[in-house]
Design a protein around this motif. Sequence first.
Motif, mmCIF file in Angstrom:
data_model
loop_
_atom_site.group_PDB
_atom_site.id
_atom_site.type_symbol
_atom_site.label_atom_id
_atom_site.label_comp_id
_atom_site.label_asym_id
_atom_site.label_seq_id
_atom_site.Cartn_x
_atom_site.Cartn_y
_atom_site.Cartn_z
ATOM 1 N N VAL A 36 -6.258 -2.965 -5.879
ATOM 2 C CA VAL A 36 -5.172 -3.171 -4.923
ATOM 3 C C VAL A 36 -5.525 -4.362 -4.032
ATOM 4 O O VAL A 36 -6.500 -4.322 -3.275
ATOM 5 C CB VAL A 36 -4.926 -1.901 -4.085
ATOM 6 N N LYS A 38 -3.108 -6.038 -2.098
ATOM 7 C CA LYS A 38 -2.003 -6.293 -1.161
ATOM 8 C C LYS A 38 -2.570 -6.829 0.156
ATOM 9 O O LYS A 38 -3.774 -6.711 0.417
ATOM 10 C CB LYS A 38 -1.226 -5.001 -0.923
ATOM 11 N N TYR A 42 -6.513 -7.188 1.637
ATOM 12 C CA TYR A 42 -6.969 -6.602 2.903
ATOM 13 C C TYR A 42 -7.667 -7.669 3.763
ATOM 14 O O TYR A 42 -8.674 -7.409 4.417
ATOM 15 C CB TYR A 42 -7.904 -5.418 2.676
ATOM 16 N N PHE A 83 4.391 -3.002 -5.458
ATOM 17 C CA PHE A 83 4.748 -1.713 -4.843
ATOM 18 C C PHE A 83 6.121 -1.744 -4.176
ATOM 19 O O PHE A 83 6.815 -0.733 -4.109
ATOM 20 C CB PHE A 83 3.731 -1.336 -3.750
ATOM 21 N N ARG A 128 7.029 8.837 1.586
ATOM 22 C CA ARG A 128 7.379 7.420 1.750
ATOM 23 C C ARG A 128 8.308 7.078 0.596
ATOM 24 O O ARG A 128 9.320 7.733 0.420
ATOM 25 C CB ARG A 128 6.087 6.590 1.802
ATOM 26 N N HIS A 157 1.391 8.885 -4.791
ATOM 27 C CA HIS A 157 0.385 8.454 -3.809
ATOM 28 C C HIS A 157 -0.044 9.633 -2.951
ATOM 29 O O HIS A 157 0.803 10.363 -2.436
ATOM 30 C CB HIS A 157 1.002 7.342 -2.950
ATOM 31 N N THR A 194 -8.725 5.181 -3.300
ATOM 32 C CA THR A 194 -10.190 5.242 -3.178
ATOM 33 C C THR A 194 -10.660 6.673 -2.875
ATOM 34 O O THR A 194 -11.584 7.184 -3.516
ATOM 35 C CB THR A 194 -10.686 4.291 -2.069
ATOM 36 N N ARG A 209 -5.991 3.562 -8.421
ATOM 37 C CA ARG A 209 -5.666 2.368 -7.630
ATOM 38 C C ARG A 209 -6.669 2.245 -6.489
ATOM 39 O O ARG A 209 -6.640 3.032 -5.545
ATOM 40 C CB ARG A 209 -4.250 2.486 -7.044
ATOM 41 N N LEU A 210 -7.546 1.292 -6.602
ATOM 42 C CA LEU A 210 -8.617 1.172 -5.609
ATOM 43 C C LEU A 210 -8.414 -0.033 -4.710
ATOM 44 O O LEU A 210 -8.274 -1.155 -5.183
ATOM 45 C CB LEU A 210 -9.968 1.058 -6.310
ATOM 46 N N GLY A 211 -8.416 0.230 -3.419
ATOM 47 C CA GLY A 211 -8.334 -0.845 -2.438
ATOM 48 C C GLY A 211 -9.589 -0.861 -1.582
ATOM 49 O O GLY A 211 -10.582 -1.511 -1.903
ATOM 50 N N ILE A 212 -9.565 -0.087 -0.525
ATOM 51 C CA ILE A 212 -10.589 -0.179 0.531
ATOM 52 C C ILE A 212 -12.027 -0.059 0.007
ATOM 53 O O ILE A 212 -12.932 -0.724 0.505
ATOM 54 C CB ILE A 212 -10.301 0.869 1.649
ATOM 55 N N PRO A 219 -12.405 5.378 3.009
ATOM 56 C CA PRO A 219 -11.081 5.407 3.624
ATOM 57 C C PRO A 219 -10.993 6.230 4.914
ATOM 58 O O PRO A 219 -10.025 6.100 5.649
ATOM 59 C CB PRO A 219 -10.206 6.038 2.538
ATOM 60 N N TYR A 338 -8.974 -0.577 7.645
ATOM 61 C CA TYR A 338 -7.865 -1.318 7.023
ATOM 62 C C TYR A 338 -7.164 -2.205 8.055
ATOM 63 O O TYR A 338 -6.806 -3.344 7.781
ATOM 64 C CB TYR A 338 -6.786 -0.372 6.481
HETATM 65 C C1 LIG Z 1 -2.769 0.666 -0.337
HETATM 66 C C2 LIG Z 1 -2.492 1.559 -1.476
HETATM 67 C C3 LIG Z 1 -3.526 1.983 -2.323
HETATM 68 C C4 LIG Z 1 -4.988 1.699 -2.069
HETATM 69 O O1 LIG Z 1 -5.518 2.659 -1.176
HETATM 70 P P1 LIG Z 1 -7.039 2.591 -0.721
HETATM 71 O O2 LIG Z 1 -7.179 3.726 0.218
HETATM 72 O O3 LIG Z 1 -7.218 1.277 -0.045
HETATM 73 O O4 LIG Z 1 -7.882 2.717 -1.940
HETATM 74 C C5 LIG Z 1 -3.171 2.700 -3.452
HETATM 75 N N1 LIG Z 1 -1.878 3.003 -3.714
HETATM 76 C C6 LIG Z 1 -0.871 2.635 -2.910
HETATM 77 C C7 LIG Z 1 0.520 3.006 -3.265
HETATM 78 C C8 LIG Z 1 -1.137 1.922 -1.737
HETATM 79 O O5 LIG Z 1 -0.134 1.573 -0.930
#
Ligand SMILES: *Cc1c(COP(=O)(O)O)cnc(C)c1O
Length: 354
Positions: A36, A38, A42, A83, A128, A157, A194, A209-212, A219, A338
């Motif tokens: 991720v 977006k 970050y 998204f 959401r 999510h 995450t 789906r990995l972001g943070i 997280p 974040y």
């Molecule tokens: C931001 C987001 C993520 C990533 O979440 P993290 O906690 O950063 O891993 C995954 N899915 C969706 C839909 C998001 O908006």
Amino acid sequence: MIQKSNAVVQVDRSLLQKNFQTLSQFLDNQTRIMAVVKADAYGHGAVEVAKALDPHVGAFAVNAIQEGIELREHDITKPILVFEVPQQALATQYRIHNLTATISSREHFEWVPNGTSYHLNFDTGMGRLGFQPIEAEEIAALVEDRGELFCTGIYSHFATAHEPGSAFVAEQHKLFKEIRSHFPENLAAHIANTGGTAFYDTNQFNMVRLGIGLYGYAPGEVAIEGLEPILSWRTHLAQVKAIQKEQTVSYGAEWEAPGEGYLGILPIGYSDGLKRNLTGKIPVRINGKEYEAVGTITMNYSMIYLGEDYYETGTEVELLYPESTAYDWAQKLKTIPYEILTSIDPRIPRKYVN
Ligand SMILES: *Cc1c(COP(=O)(O)O)cnc(C)c1O
């Protein structure tokens, strides 16, 4: 966009790879990672982060369609999921740039042109975007009807996966599993972020789906062992001057020098992402020694008390470093890393090392 010269944000690619490896240990056999990126990854810089990860991940996710286009223009090859809700005026862009739309409402089927790929989004409890679970069967029929569009995935999510042991995660997971059963087996299917990946043993379907976590943070309050922040932030002393005992500093004249000494002026303020509420709450570091930020943080400047230590103008000052991270700042502000990371002014240059 202009580039400012008051500070540098440094991003360590080797730590990014290390975090990727650390998180990979939590994956089921058939699970691939959607990175991720977006909000400019970050705040880390989406293009460079995506370039570093492109050979290793199954896909990327962005929020805005323009973020996806930016990645394509920089030769990112993997699937890119967008998204945000499709906008009719931009809907041709998905196909033109080979981006995957998100369809989360019936009208979206009409908004995107034939030939567009998409993932379906279901709301299993986040509250959401997304279809309601009860609509699954009807939406599956719609997918069949709209055969000129390409459904390549289905997702949901988690709302509470940032802490371990949440019963709500189990509930959402169960709902998603039920929804998933109405759709073809070959679709990408993903619900875990995450937290869902690191803290829960439940089936990951075939993608997470990995972001943070990639950026080196857990997280929530519970740490994930092995992750390291990949970003550091440094500035310099714009000016150093002598200050008298009881002389006040900054707006409100609230901070008073405890004695005769030196005051350092940093060319960094709340408009750079050094949140005003951090006033008096964080250290900064010079040559390995920590100093207190004092006096109200202003739009473009903040001050530090150096006591008897004198430094030349231009001396490097660390703002975010391994011993004082976005997590520590977030704790002081009762927010999450974040928000700290995505608040760093994008006009501050990002420098990539390793
Ligand atoms: C931001 C987001 C993520 C990533 O979440 P993290 O906690 O950063 O891993 C995954 N899915 C969706 C839909 C998001 O908006």
